[in-house]
Design an enzyme around this catalytic site. Structure first.
Site, short mmCIF file in Angstrom:
data_model
loop_
_atom_site.label_atom_id
_atom_site.label_comp_id
_atom_site.label_asym_id
_atom_site.label_seq_id
_atom_site.Cartn_x
_atom_site.Cartn_y
_atom_site.Cartn_z
N ASP A 23 1.01 -1.23 0.08
CA ASP A 23 0.08 -0.15 0.21
C ASP A 23 0.94 1.34 -0.04
O ASP A 23 1.59 1.49 0.99
CB ASP A 23 -0.79 -0.02 1.25
CG ASP A 23 -1.45 1.24 1.46
OD1 ASP A 23 -1.89 2.14 0.42
OD2 ASP A 23 -1.99 1.66 2.55
N ASN A 25 -0.44 4.64 -0.34
CA ASN A 25 -1.03 5.71 -0.27
C ASN A 25 -1.86 5.75 1.13
O ASN A 25 -2.68 6.61 1.40
CB ASN A 25 -2.29 6.43 -1.28
CG ASN A 25 -3.23 5.30 -1.43
OD1 ASN A 25 -3.20 4.06 -1.01
ND2 ASN A 25 -4.33 5.80 -2.01
N ASP A 27 -3.99 3.76 2.57
CA ASP A 27 -5.60 3.44 2.96
C ASP A 27 -5.80 2.12 3.45
O ASP A 27 -7.02 1.68 3.50
CB ASP A 27 -6.38 3.88 1.64
CG ASP A 27 -6.08 2.84 0.51
OD1 ASP A 27 -4.91 1.98 0.65
OD2 ASP A 27 -6.93 3.00 -0.69
N ASP A 31 -2.03 -1.46 -3.91
CA ASP A 31 -2.29 -0.61 -5.26
C ASP A 31 -1.30 -0.89 -6.13
O ASP A 31 -0.15 -1.20 -6.11
CB ASP A 31 -2.45 0.72 -4.77
CG ASP A 31 -1.33 1.35 -3.74
OD1 ASP A 31 -0.19 1.11 -4.23
OD2 ASP A 31 -1.64 1.89 -2.63
N ASP A 100 -5.24 -10.71 -15.74
CA ASP A 100 -6.11 -11.68 -15.37
C ASP A 100 -7.54 -11.48 -16.21
O ASP A 100 -7.91 -10.16 -16.21
CB ASP A 100 -6.58 -11.68 -13.92
CG ASP A 100 -6.78 -12.99 -13.25
OD1 ASP A 100 -7.40 -13.81 -13.81
OD2 ASP A 100 -6.25 -13.23 -12.38
N ASP A 197 -9.30 -16.83 -16.06
CA ASP A 197 -10.07 -17.31 -14.94
C ASP A 197 -10.93 -18.38 -15.54
O ASP A 197 -11.77 -18.17 -16.47
CB ASP A 197 -10.67 -16.15 -14.26
CG ASP A 197 -11.32 -16.48 -12.90
OD1 ASP A 197 -10.33 -16.86 -11.89
OD2 ASP A 197 -12.34 -16.28 -12.69
N GLU A 238 -6.97 -21.30 -16.60
CA GLU A 238 -7.25 -22.05 -15.44
C GLU A 238 -8.38 -23.02 -15.78
O GLU A 238 -9.44 -22.75 -15.77
CB GLU A 238 -7.82 -21.12 -14.42
CG GLU A 238 -7.87 -21.65 -13.01
CD GLU A 238 -8.86 -20.88 -12.15
OE1 GLU A 238 -8.75 -21.13 -10.65
OE2 GLU A 238 -9.43 -20.12 -12.35
N HIS A 309 -3.61 -17.52 -4.84
CA HIS A 309 -4.40 -16.84 -3.98
C HIS A 309 -5.82 -17.64 -3.62
O HIS A 309 -6.68 -17.24 -2.92
CB HIS A 309 -4.92 -15.56 -4.83
CG HIS A 309 -5.72 -15.88 -5.92
ND1 HIS A 309 -5.07 -16.57 -7.09
CD2 HIS A 309 -6.79 -15.59 -6.26
CE1 HIS A 309 -6.03 -16.59 -8.07
NE2 HIS A 309 -7.31 -16.19 -7.48
N ASP A 310 -5.96 -18.99 -4.27
CA ASP A 310 -7.08 -19.60 -3.97
C ASP A 310 -6.85 -20.71 -2.88
O ASP A 310 -7.72 -21.48 -2.62
CB ASP A 310 -7.62 -20.22 -4.95
CG ASP A 310 -8.42 -19.27 -6.04
OD1 ASP A 310 -8.83 -18.21 -5.54
OD2 ASP A 310 -8.42 -19.58 -7.33
#
Ligand code: TEU
Ligand code: CA
Length: 536
Positions: A23, A25, A27, A31, A100, A197, A238, A309-310
């Site tokens: 990150d 900025n 928040d 990003d 993606d 995907d 995928e 990430h799954d």
């Protein structure tokens, strides 16, 4: 295999989940500028391509896999100008960018769906899949029926994933044209490829018991990627396909995909990832051997990966992420990434990231995890349910990157409170600390990737399984002309593994290993010891 194709074997891809990377900025959300800030780091690691998980406009029901505008960037991630800057800086460093592409479904907030659901005669209605009565009892991958009622039209629409992810109707040529246009939009902006995907879901057979691999799959893919203007792209689907289907979908002259991800080494049929795996690294080895041989026989490109990430971290599922974390992380990396194929490394793997343990469901965000929890809450004893959630949750690998040991900045991720709690072991497992250790996972990855880069026989050579004992180990050879590379990997407790007779000091050099203590040519292998030998 043609030269053009073979060149893809020189690729090493790093997968970024932008929300959790860095990150910039303040928040609490990663990003695009955060990705840009770490490009030199990726070069230092030794990769030459990035797969960026979805960064398009999205209401984030499924963290970007529910897209509401395919031609713009998610507000939290930045702007199109940031993206332009990112790709420019990547190309300056020789890094390719793989975007993606989520083409099976959109967000329910996409303009198409907002219109489609208004009335049966809306021009966008036929962009999605409707039925007066559900024609089958398909279940959504995230739990519950895959059919959702839509009041205004009095029909049901199909959603293979979350309710907020309606499936597109690929039977409609207008939909196919729209997706082609999206691909062209990004291709013209200079992207080097697409990770597609759940691509095997785009064609369906409503009478079948599964939602994927319908009769028009290959035709649709050719329509998308067979076109001259996009033939040069690296395209990876995928797809949970096997055998003949894989040959068809990424066969050299098929004009479909460059390659696919297949998941047999992660999910054997019927295995639920929330429960302890019913298979071991021995099974994984046998799957790898099968696919190495199969892809060689059929001139296919193969992909080498353990994490994404799954899934919870691979070393937590199949190895020992406590006392032997370094050994496990490095042995598994060597076991996979020295095979024939294209390595994909998921963020965090390179410093030995492991699963977290949180006692409360409020520490979780993933729609799949939350649905799993809700469906069982009450029925399953709480402690057991939380153990399952912690074991299987996709949030394990989605927790912010732990760059440093500094807790005031969420381990170097953000100056604000991160969108998802940091990994529970981030004090102990972070990049900064790892790099300071004598036995550093990061340095092992660097050496491993350098070895690949320097040895054509590892990138392009043939594969042969040399495993004698079939328990707890994997021995294989890569060969090209006179060059040889032999990998010996023990994934059990200490044991004797007879080295191939050719491996003699003097003829082979010990090129890489994770226990360097003067026993480089001994046949006694310590727990999760790996040794890599190169012919002189
Ligand atoms: O994943 C497809 C998919 O089937 C996964 O949901 C996987 O089976 C599951 O997590 C294992 O339990 C892709 C994306 O990678 C995933 O992040 C998305 O949620 C999904 O598609 C829907 O777009
Ligand atoms: Ca941010």
């Amino acid at each position: 295999m043609g030269k053009e194709r073979e060149r893809f074997l020189d690729m090493v891809v790093y997968q970024i989940y932008p929300r959790s990377f860095l990150d910039t900025n303040g928040d609490g959300i990663g990003d695009l500028n955060g990705v840009r800030a770490r490009l030199d780091y990726l070069c230092e690691l030794g990769v030459n391509a990035v797969w960026l998980c979805p960064c398009y406009k999205s209401p984030n029901c499924d963290n970007g896999y529910d897209i509401s505008d395919y031609r713009d960037i998610m507000d939290e991630f930045g702007t199109l100008a940031d993206w332009d800057e990112l790709i420019k800086e990547m190309h300056l460093r020789g890094l390719r960018l793989i975007m993606d592409l989520v083409a099976n479904h959109t967000s329910s907030q996409h303009e198409w769906f907002k219109k489609a659901r208004l009335s049966r005669d809306n021009p966008y209605h036929d962009y999605y899949i409707w039925a007066d009565v559900p024609p089958n009892d398909w279940q959504s991958v995230f739990g519950g029926s895959a059919w959702e009622y839509n009041e205004p039209t009095g029909e049901y629409y199909l959603h293979s994933f979350a309710i907020q992810q309606p499936d597109l109707n690929w039977g409609n040529p207008k939909v196919r044209r729209e997706i082609c246009d999206i691909v062209d939009f990004w291709a013209e902006k200079g992207v080097d490829g697409f990770r597609c995907d759940v691509l095997d879901y785009i064609s369906k057979d409503f009478t079948a018991d599964k939602m994927y691999n319908g009769p028009h799959l290959h035709e649709y893919i050719r329509e998308l990627f067979g076109r001259e203007n996009v033939r040069h792209l690296f395209t990876i689907g995928e797809c949970s396909l096997g055998g003949r289907d894989v040959c068809d979908i990424c066969g050299e002259n098929r004009r479909e995909l460059t390659t696919v991800f297949q998941f047999e080494h992660l999910r054997f049929d019927g295995v639920d990832k929330y429960l302890p795996p019913s298979f071991s690294l021995d099974d994984v080895r046998d799957v790898l051997i099968k696919w190495q041989n199969f892809t060689a026989e059929n001139s296919l490109l193969y992909t080498l990966f353990t994490d994404n990430h799954d899934w919870p971290y691979y070393i937590s599922r199949f190895g020992n992420d406590k006392e032997l974390r370094y050994e496990c992380a490095t042995a598994i990396a060597a076991m996979f990434y020295l095979l024939r194929g294209i390595p994909f490394i998921y963020q965090g793997q390179e410093y030995g990231a492991a699963n977290s343990y949180y006692d409360d469901i409020s520490a979780f965000n993933d729609v799949e995890t939350l649905n799993y929890y809700k469906a069982r809450e009450g029925g399953t004893p709480r402690a057991r349910l939380m153990a399952e959630v912690n074991r299987g949750s996709r949030d394990n690998s989605r927790r912010p990157m732990a760059w440093t040991g500094d807790t005031a900045t969420a381990h170097g991720f953000s100056t604000a409170k991160p969108w998802l709690k940091t990994a529970t072991r981030a004090d102990e497992i972070n990049l900064e600390k790892d790099k300071k250790r004598e036995r550093s996972v990061f340095r092992f990855y660097q050496q491993l990737l350098a070895l690949r880069k320097e040895n054509e026989c590892i990138r392009r050579g043939s594969f042969a399984d040399l495993t004698n004992e079939r328990k707890g180990c994997f021995v294989y050879e890569r060969a090209l002309g006179e060059d040889r590379c032999i990998v010996v990997c023990n994934f059990d407790k200490a044991q004797e593994i007879v080295l191939p007779s050719c491996v003699k000091e003097g003829e082979f050099v010990y090129a890489l290993g994770n226990y360097k203590d003067g026993e480089e040519y001994s046949s006694r292998f310590r727990p999760f010891e790996v040794a890599v030998y190169l012919k002189k």
